[in-house]
Enzyme design. Structure first.
Site, PDB file in Angstrom:
ATOM      1  N   CYS A 195      87.146  28.577  18.814  1.00  0.00           N
ATOM      2  CA  CYS A 195      85.834  28.003  19.091  1.00  0.00           C
ATOM      3  C   CYS A 195      85.973  26.548  19.568  1.00  0.00           C
ATOM      4  O   CYS A 195      86.356  26.326  20.692  1.00  0.00           O
ATOM      5  CB  CYS A 195      84.915  28.153  17.884  1.00  0.00           C
ATOM      6  SG  CYS A 195      83.196  28.197  18.375  1.00  0.00           S
ATOM      7  N   HIS A 229      85.146  33.810  16.682  1.00  0.00           N
ATOM      8  CA  HIS A 229      85.868  33.565  15.420  1.00  0.00           C
ATOM      9  C   HIS A 229      86.594  34.829  14.960  1.00  0.00           C
ATOM     10  O   HIS A 229      86.042  35.600  14.162  1.00  0.00           O
ATOM     11  CB  HIS A 229      84.885  33.104  14.337  1.00  0.00           C
ATOM     12  CG  HIS A 229      84.345  31.738  14.584  1.00  0.00           C
ATOM     13  ND1 HIS A 229      84.944  30.605  14.094  1.00  0.00           N
ATOM     14  CD2 HIS A 229      83.274  31.324  15.299  1.00  0.00           C
ATOM     15  CE1 HIS A 229      84.273  29.541  14.482  1.00  0.00           C
ATOM     16  NE2 HIS A 229      83.239  29.956  15.218  1.00  0.00           N
ATOM     17  N   GLU A 247      88.867  35.142  12.903  1.00  0.00           N
ATOM     18  CA  GLU A 247      89.232  35.101  11.474  1.00  0.00           C
ATOM     19  C   GLU A 247      88.288  35.939  10.607  1.00  0.00           C
ATOM     20  O   GLU A 247      88.684  36.432   9.548  1.00  0.00           O
ATOM     21  CB  GLU A 247      89.291  33.653  10.964  1.00  0.00           C
ATOM     22  CG  GLU A 247      87.965  32.890  10.869  1.00  0.00           C
ATOM     23  CD  GLU A 247      87.570  32.177  12.164  1.00  0.00           C
ATOM     24  OE1 GLU A 247      88.024  32.605  13.246  1.00  0.00           O
ATOM     25  OE2 GLU A 247      86.783  31.217  12.093  1.00  0.00           O
TER      26      GLU A 247
HETATM   27  N1  GLN Z   1      80.604  22.778  18.398  1.00  0.00           N
HETATM   28  C1  GLN Z   1      80.943  23.852  19.275  1.00  0.00           C
HETATM   29  C2  GLN Z   1      79.716  24.603  19.767  1.00  0.00           C
HETATM   30  O1  GLN Z   1      78.680  24.537  19.161  1.00  0.00           O
HETATM   31  C3  GLN Z   1      81.923  24.787  18.634  1.00  0.00           C
HETATM   32  C4  GLN Z   1      81.352  25.554  17.504  1.00  0.00           C
HETATM   33  C5  GLN Z   1      82.386  26.131  16.577  1.00  0.00           C
HETATM   34  O2  GLN Z   1      83.542  25.731  16.615  1.00  0.00           O
HETATM   35  N2  GLN Z   1      81.995  27.048  15.717  1.00  0.00           N
HETATM   36  O3  GLN Z   1      79.794  25.287  20.752  1.00  0.00           O
END
Ligand code: GLN
Length: 586
Positions: free
Chosen positions: A387, A516, A518
């Site tokens: 992310c 994600h 994970e």
């Molecule tokens: N801050 C980034 C976004 O909102 C990444 C979000 C995250 O890592 N979950 O796109």
């Protein structure tokens, strides 16, 4: 269909393993052939966990249907090897919200709507709905916090009301803590006695006490608790510290906890030996060779303590993958801000076999993360960006390879000349209207994979589904320069053509994912990308060992060569010890 309910509450301390106890009991009953589900009740006013600072709350676990829940739901999924959805999660805020909405819709038919019984009734309705939805024989319900707190009282009241309505269908488990103060050198039962009294004060008598402690509870203390807590000694279940949370179900099985639960429900004993699980635990206990992974983030410190709670699913996913390869993961938490203060520190990264930058938000520590990405890319250290970690990899590549000066994410600099990461269209509207709660791009979306790429090969599929939680994304206007300079876009969302996975060829492993992964990794089913990342990290250990041995063995005998090789492999492992961390598991 008759559903049976087991409420799990905590006594004395938070963080002693309620979540693990719930997951373990659920697994034991599932292993006996029952349909089991687990519910988490968080007693705070927040409607979900999404609006809380990770340092305060820990990880926000995202469900397939896009709910921002508590990390315990992640544990239930990992133990039960299943998907748990929004219906299994509630908070005080969520319950009150429904009560108030129903009142506004005249659903209480002109009655005076009161805290009791209407709020507990709403909680009960939600518990029953989840039971029906899962067609569950058993529903294990974790009530957050500890007994005696003001916050969870309405949920204890809901549990009491359910027991009153159908005594045969409800049991209570108290997970309590028994300290062994160093100055006394003896396990003390008094705090647990008080916890039981407090619980009795709410009209609840526990059926079982899970006696969490550094040690096994002995017969003398079981007798004492039995007398003071009005329970049979065999219903006090030892729960000493174990090396891994995955051993807990086996410990409970040894003490016949699941058989005792069935007996109290008037059900027959059933076989169940946790065969596959036992095999996995055996592997965990026997792995010796270490693989060292650095997790670079910013949500680690609270006062003088280091907490890895914010990244719990990432940590578990690394463990699952390492165990799969028969390696022991040694994890180090590195604070990205340190690389901003002193870039010379980047050299320290050489000692790691792999580097992972997990999800994140906001400005703090961001330039440090970008510096880490650059170091990993240039020095061929396996890199996995999740992310924000993926977005930082794109920013780094744009700046240093594509020559796009000041390239940035619009999250940090909304007026950057080169917004290689920009806000998603619908998210710009949410932000403008200050609609922050539950509005990110959340939950599962499809990702189409490109053939002959690291991702394509890892998954062995053409389309996969992964969970998301973000507002920003790769700006498609920059895809051309990124690709022309060698970045491979190996996964895209087919519906909206969003970049989901990037990678760099000619690197041992350099992969970034917008989602994600994970959240989907299980101890019995490690995630393919984590598996590949750890595999590349293990390769680095071997390569390092080989280059040392070449350097040292110009004219050595075969025996010396082999010894040298073994020594090199060992010392590349020995240079680092895993820091002690306090990991909240409940
Ligand atoms: N801050 C980034 C976004 O909102 C990444 C979000 C995250 O890592 N979950 O796109």
């Amino acid at each position: 269909m008759k559903h049976r309910y087991i409420f799990v509450v905590g006594g004395v301390l938070s963080g002693v393993g309620k979540g693990t106890s719930v997951s373990s009991i659920a697994l034991l009953l599932k292993d006996k052939g029952y349909k089991v589900t687990a519910i988490k009740i968080d007693p705070y006013i927040n409607v979900d966990a999404g609006t809380m600072n990770p340092v305060e709350h820990g990880e926000v676990f995202v469900t397939v249907d896009g709910d921002e829940t508590d990390q315990d739901i992640g544990n239930y999924e990992r133990f039960l090897n299943t998907e748990i959805t929004s219906i299994n999660y509630m908070t005080t805020g969520r319950v009150y919200q429904s009560v108030i909405e129903r009142e506004r819709n005249l659903e209480y038919k002109g009655k005076c709507v009161s805290v009791v019984p209407h709020v507990p009734q709403e909680a009960i309705a939600r518990i029953k709905k989840a039971a029906e939805h899962a067609e569950a024989d058993f529903v294990i319900i974790e009530i957050g916090g500890t007994v005696g707190e003001y916050e969870n009282i309405l949920f204890l009241e809901a549990a009491r009301m359910m027991k009153l309505a159908d005594p045969e269908a409800v049991q209570f488990v108290l997970v309590s803590y028994l300290p062994v103060p160093a100055s006394i050198g003896e396990m003390k039962t008094k705090p647990t006695q008080h916890a039981v009294r407090l619980l009795n004060g709410t009209g609840i008598q526990p059926d079982f006490i899970i006696a969490r402690s550094a040690y096994m509870i002995d017969a003398a203390r079981k007798r004492k608790l039995s007398v003071h807590c009005n329970m049979a000694p065999e219903d006090i279940i030892p729960a000493p510290n174990l090396d891994s949370i995955y051993e807990v179900p086996l410990k409970f099985l040894q003490d016949k906890l699941s058989d005792k639960i069935l007996a109290k429900f008037g059900l027959k004993r059933k076989n169940g030996k946790l065969k596959e699980w036992r095999k996995m635990v055996r592997t965990i206990k026997n792995v010796k060779r270490e693989v060292k992974i650095a997790v670079v983030g910013k949500y680690f410190s609270t006062g003088n303590f280091v907490l890895s709670d914010a990244y719990i699913s990432v940590i578990e996913a690394i463990k699952h993958a390492a165990w799969y390869h028969k390696y022991k993961p040694t994890l180090e938490w590195l604070n990205s801000e340190e690389y901003e203060e002193d870039p010379r520190k980047l050299k320290e990264l050489d000692q790691y076999d792999g580097i992972l930058i997990p999800g994140g938000f906001g400005t703090r520590g961001v330039e440090g993360k970008i510096a880490v990405v650059e170091y990993a890319r240039e020095n061929s250290i396996p890199y996995f960006g999740i992310c924000y970690g993926m977005q930082m990899a794109v920013v780094e590549f744009a700046r240093n390879i594509c020559g796009l000066e000041n390239a940035n994410t619009a999250e940090i600099n909304p007026s950057t000349e080169n917004p290689v990461i920009h806000v998603m269209e619908e998210q710009a509207a949410n932000l403008a209207e200050k609609k922050y709660g539950g509005t990110m791009r959340l939950g599962s979306y499809n990702c189409k994979l490109k053939k002959d790429t690291v991702a394509g090969e890892a998954y062995e599929k053409r389309v996969v589904s992964e969970r998301h939680r973000h507002r920003y994304e790769v700006n498609n206007n920059y895809r051309k320069p990124l690709e022309e300079n060698g970045m491979v876009i190996s996964g895209t969302n087919p519906e909206r053509d969003l970049v989901e996975i990037i990678e760099l060829p000619n690197h041992p492993f350099f992969v970034g994912v917008q989602f994600h992964p994970e959240f989907q990794s299980k101890p019995l089913k490690p995630h393919p990308l984590f598996r590949q990342f750890v595999k590349a990290s293990i390769k680095r250990i071997k390569k390092k060992a080989q280059s040392r041995f070449k350097f040292n063995t110009k004219r050595a005998s075969k025996k010396e060569v082999l010894e040298e090789f073994a020594k090199a492999a060992e010392s590349s492992n020995a240079s680092l010890k895993e820091k002690k961390v306090t990991q909240r598991s409940s």
